[in-house]
Design an enzyme around this catalytic site. Structure first.
Site, PDB file in Angstrom:
ATOM      1  N   HIS A  81       0.837  -1.240  -0.039  1.00 40.33           N
ATOM      2  CA  HIS A  81       0.029   0.016   0.124  1.00 40.33           C
ATOM      3  C   HIS A  81       0.939   1.302  -0.038  1.00 40.33           C
ATOM      4  O   HIS A  81       1.907   1.349   0.453  1.00 40.33           O
ATOM      5  CB  HIS A  81      -0.866  -0.076   1.321  1.00 40.33           C
ATOM      6  CG  HIS A  81      -0.355  -0.058   2.585  1.00 40.33           C
ATOM      7  ND1 HIS A  81      -0.061   1.383   3.240  1.00 40.33           N
ATOM      8  CD2 HIS A  81       0.052  -1.052   3.442  1.00 40.33           C
ATOM      9  CE1 HIS A  81       0.487   1.008   4.462  1.00 40.33           C
ATOM     10  NE2 HIS A  81       0.827  -0.325   4.525  1.00 40.33           N
ATOM     11  N   ASP A  83      -0.391   4.679   0.713  1.00 40.09           N
ATOM     12  CA  ASP A  83      -0.769   5.615   2.113  1.00 40.09           C
ATOM     13  C   ASP A  83       0.246   5.389   3.093  1.00 40.09           C
ATOM     14  O   ASP A  83       0.695   4.235   3.321  1.00 40.09           O
ATOM     15  CB  ASP A  83      -2.063   5.256   2.214  1.00 40.09           C
ATOM     16  CG  ASP A  83      -2.645   4.050   2.895  1.00 40.09           C
ATOM     17  OD1 ASP A  83      -2.202   3.198   2.509  1.00 40.09           O
ATOM     18  OD2 ASP A  83      -3.323   4.270   3.969  1.00 40.09           O
ATOM     19  N   ASP A 143       6.382   1.735   6.343  1.00 46.53           N
ATOM     20  CA  ASP A 143       5.164   1.097   6.149  1.00 46.53           C
ATOM     21  C   ASP A 143       4.172   1.929   5.251  1.00 46.53           C
ATOM     22  O   ASP A 143       3.665   2.908   5.811  1.00 46.53           O
ATOM     23  CB  ASP A 143       4.115   0.948   7.792  1.00 46.53           C
ATOM     24  CG  ASP A 143       3.009   0.558   7.707  1.00 46.53           C
ATOM     25  OD1 ASP A 143       2.414  -0.047   6.594  1.00 46.53           O
ATOM     26  OD2 ASP A 143       2.583   0.877   8.587  1.00 46.53           O
ATOM     27  N   GLU A 177      -5.031   1.769   2.836  1.00 51.86           N
ATOM     28  CA  GLU A 177      -4.887   0.410   3.646  1.00 51.86           C
ATOM     29  C   GLU A 177      -4.990   0.755   5.230  1.00 51.86           C
ATOM     30  O   GLU A 177      -5.508   0.245   5.939  1.00 51.86           O
ATOM     31  CB  GLU A 177      -3.482  -0.217   3.653  1.00 51.86           C
ATOM     32  CG  GLU A 177      -3.282  -1.562   4.210  1.00 51.86           C
ATOM     33  CD  GLU A 177      -2.845  -1.595   5.593  1.00 51.86           C
ATOM     34  OE1 GLU A 177      -2.852  -2.762   6.191  1.00 51.86           O
ATOM     35  OE2 GLU A 177      -2.320  -0.455   6.122  1.00 51.86           O
ATOM     36  N   GLU A 178      -4.172   2.018   5.360  1.00 49.33           N
ATOM     37  CA  GLU A 178      -4.118   2.211   6.972  1.00 49.33           C
ATOM     38  C   GLU A 178      -5.366   2.842   7.495  1.00 49.33           C
ATOM     39  O   GLU A 178      -5.544   2.920   8.654  1.00 49.33           O
ATOM     40  CB  GLU A 178      -3.292   3.441   6.930  1.00 49.33           C
ATOM     41  CG  GLU A 178      -1.622   3.025   6.746  1.00 49.33           C
ATOM     42  CD  GLU A 178      -1.033   2.496   7.749  1.00 49.33           C
ATOM     43  OE1 GLU A 178      -1.699   1.768   8.736  1.00 49.33           O
ATOM     44  OE2 GLU A 178       0.194   1.956   7.388  1.00 49.33           O
ATOM     45  N   ASP A 200       4.430  -6.396   3.811  1.00 52.35           N
ATOM     46  CA  ASP A 200       3.730  -5.231   4.653  1.00 52.35           C
ATOM     47  C   ASP A 200       4.239  -5.625   6.064  1.00 52.35           C
ATOM     48  O   ASP A 200       3.378  -5.173   7.164  1.00 52.35           O
ATOM     49  CB  ASP A 200       2.308  -4.960   4.264  1.00 52.35           C
ATOM     50  CG  ASP A 200       1.606  -3.482   4.920  1.00 52.35           C
ATOM     51  OD1 ASP A 200       2.613  -2.711   5.430  1.00 52.35           O
ATOM     52  OD2 ASP A 200       0.569  -3.634   5.232  1.00 52.35           O
ATOM     53  N   HIS A 382       4.066   3.797  12.596  1.00 51.18           N
ATOM     54  CA  HIS A 382       3.133   4.916  12.681  1.00 51.18           C
ATOM     55  C   HIS A 382       3.807   6.043  13.851  1.00 51.18           C
ATOM     56  O   HIS A 382       2.872   6.697  14.551  1.00 51.18           O
ATOM     57  CB  HIS A 382       1.987   4.238  13.426  1.00 51.18           C
ATOM     58  CG  HIS A 382       1.210   3.243  12.362  1.00 51.18           C
ATOM     59  ND1 HIS A 382      -0.119   2.976  12.594  1.00 51.18           N
ATOM     60  CD2 HIS A 382       1.642   2.613  11.442  1.00 51.18           C
ATOM     61  CE1 HIS A 382      -0.382   1.979  11.733  1.00 51.18           C
ATOM     62  NE2 HIS A 382       0.538   2.114  10.854  1.00 51.18           N
TER      63      HIS A 382
HETATM   64 ZN   LIG Z   1       1.245  -1.254   6.214  1.00 49.77          ZN
END
Ligand SMILES: [Zn+2]
Length: 413
Positions: A81, A83, A143, A177-178, A200, A382
């Site tokens: 992903h 995003d 990520d 995805e997030e 991922d 994150h």
């Molecule tokens: Zn991810």
């Protein structure tokens, strides 16, 4: 085979494009800026010589690497992903590149934060490697731009080295995805793979094909407001009924007291007044039977409380969110086995463990595309302590190529 500078440059060219997604948006992609990277990837795949390169109206990017062998080989896919999470800003990422990491503290120089192995023990295993960190003011978006970097690099290697024999390989890059919507508009039929892998996961070696079964529950308690001075026998305080409900669920079966395969009830929001109280729960369990039992426990509690108060004092609404992909992967367990074999042949110790969450792969698995998850190499997702060793990205790239080779070889008998 993999050029370290090239993979580093590629990664940095992706993370410096801000692609934060937005859960409050209804559109796909949820933010306009995700198009910037989607279009770049579309262009690069085209320039690289991939076939059937496409980008649809929702920014899903797909491409095909045609088979270079004569025999039939299952079609496999690799998915990441583009995003980044709205949990922390990904705007103006200024990466720090630490060459030959000495195993000590890494000051994140745009802030007073320090990435230290005293707290982040995982760092110690990367002594001597090249580590990419943030400057402390943003996340890194490894990520999942590490995953994208690895897939792109692997495709380039296979195109540049026709001596590497492989079947048809599909590539898919998704938005959002997030915010839990990466798989929603993924066109599984158009993708046309027999199975796929999301790149991922976190640290080197991770290989995952089990995740939670997940549901959300909203429990509403209905009271009766009366002047407190004249309330005897009349007032019903919904907050006390909610309290009974909370206390009837096992206190130790909560996120802060569970790990590995242990499921939980998680009360994540409550708001209340005498007249009405609302509790929001999420329910998680790897085991489908236990998962269903958890939902039944909640419904039974509601029935019992209503009987006790002799009125409809409590209502509940439970919605399933996603399911454990294990159910869909186990019948085709060879897709995990081949990934494990690829890692071992490359000297990587596979770390197979259940995910305490969901992935795009769990939804895709239920949409007909079995989809385990492989490490992308990053840590501390994150937030500002996020980092990725370049060597891990190189290894993940090798895993992709090796899986493609092994599957073509197996299919040849
Ligand atoms: Zn991810």
């Amino acid at each position: 085979m993999i050029n370290k500078q090239e993979i580093t440059d590629r990664f940095i060219s992706y993370i410096t494009i801000d692609t934060e997604s937005d859960p409050n948006s209804e559109t796909t992609p949820s933010t306009e800026k995700q198009w910037d990277l989607a279009r770049k990837l579309h262009q690069e795949l085209t320039d690289m010589g991939m076939s059937d390169v496409s980008i649809d109206e929702n920014a899903y990017v797909m491409a095909t690497l045609p088979s270079n062998v004569d025999h039939d080989v299952p079609v496999i896919g690799f998915i990441s992903h583009f995003d980044s999470t709205p949990d922390f800003t990904g705007k103006n990422i200024k990466p720090q590149i630490i060459h030959d990491y000495d195993g000590g503290d890494i000051p994140l120089k745009g802030s007073d934060l320090i990435l230290t192995p005293d707290y982040f023990e995982s760092l110690t295993q990367y002594k001597g490697q090249t580590i990419i960190t943030t400057d402390g003011t943003t996340l890194l978006a490894a990520d999942d731009k590490a995953g994208i970097t690895e897939i792109m690099t692997a495709m380039k290697i296979m195109i540049d080295n026709p001596s590497i024999k492989h079947g048809t390989i599909k590539v898919g890059f998704t938005p959002d995805e997030e915010i839990g919507r990466g798989a929603h508009k993924f066109d599984v039929e158009k993708f046309g793979a027999d199975w796929a892998y999301t790149m991922d996961g976190s640290q080197i070696g991770e290989l995952e094909y089990e995740n939670f079964n997940a549901a959300g529950a909203v429990v509403t308690f209905h009271g009766k407001i009366v002047h407190p001075g004249y309330a005897k026998g009349k007032m019903i305080n919904s907050m006390y009924i909610a309290q009974e409900f909370i206390e009837s669920l096992p206190r130790m079966e909560t996120p802060e007291h569970t790990e590995d395969y242990q499921g939980f009830f998680h009360l994540h929001n409550m708001k209340g007044a005498v007249e009405k109280t609302e509790l929001q729960y999420i329910i998680r369990d790897h085991d489908r039977g236990h998962f269903e039992a958890r939902k039944e426990v909640m419904m039974k509690l509601v029935t019992d409380l209503n009987a006790q108060y002799d009125r409809e004092a409590v209502t509940i609404e439970i919605k399933d969110q996603y399911f454990n992909m294990r159910e869909k992967v186990e019948p085709v367990m060879h897709i995990v086995d081949v990934a494990e074999k690829a890692m071992r042949e490359l000297g990587i110790e596979p770390l197979i463990k259940p995910i305490r969450g969901g992935t795009d792969g769990s939804q895709l698995s239920y949409m007909g595309l079995p989809c385990p998850n492989i490490f992308a190499g990053g840590h501390n997702f994150h937030g500002p302590y996020e980092y990725v060793p370049v060597e891990s990205m190189m290894k993940a790239t090798e895993v992709i190529v090796k899986i493609a080779e092994l599957i073509a070889m197996d299919a040849n008998g």
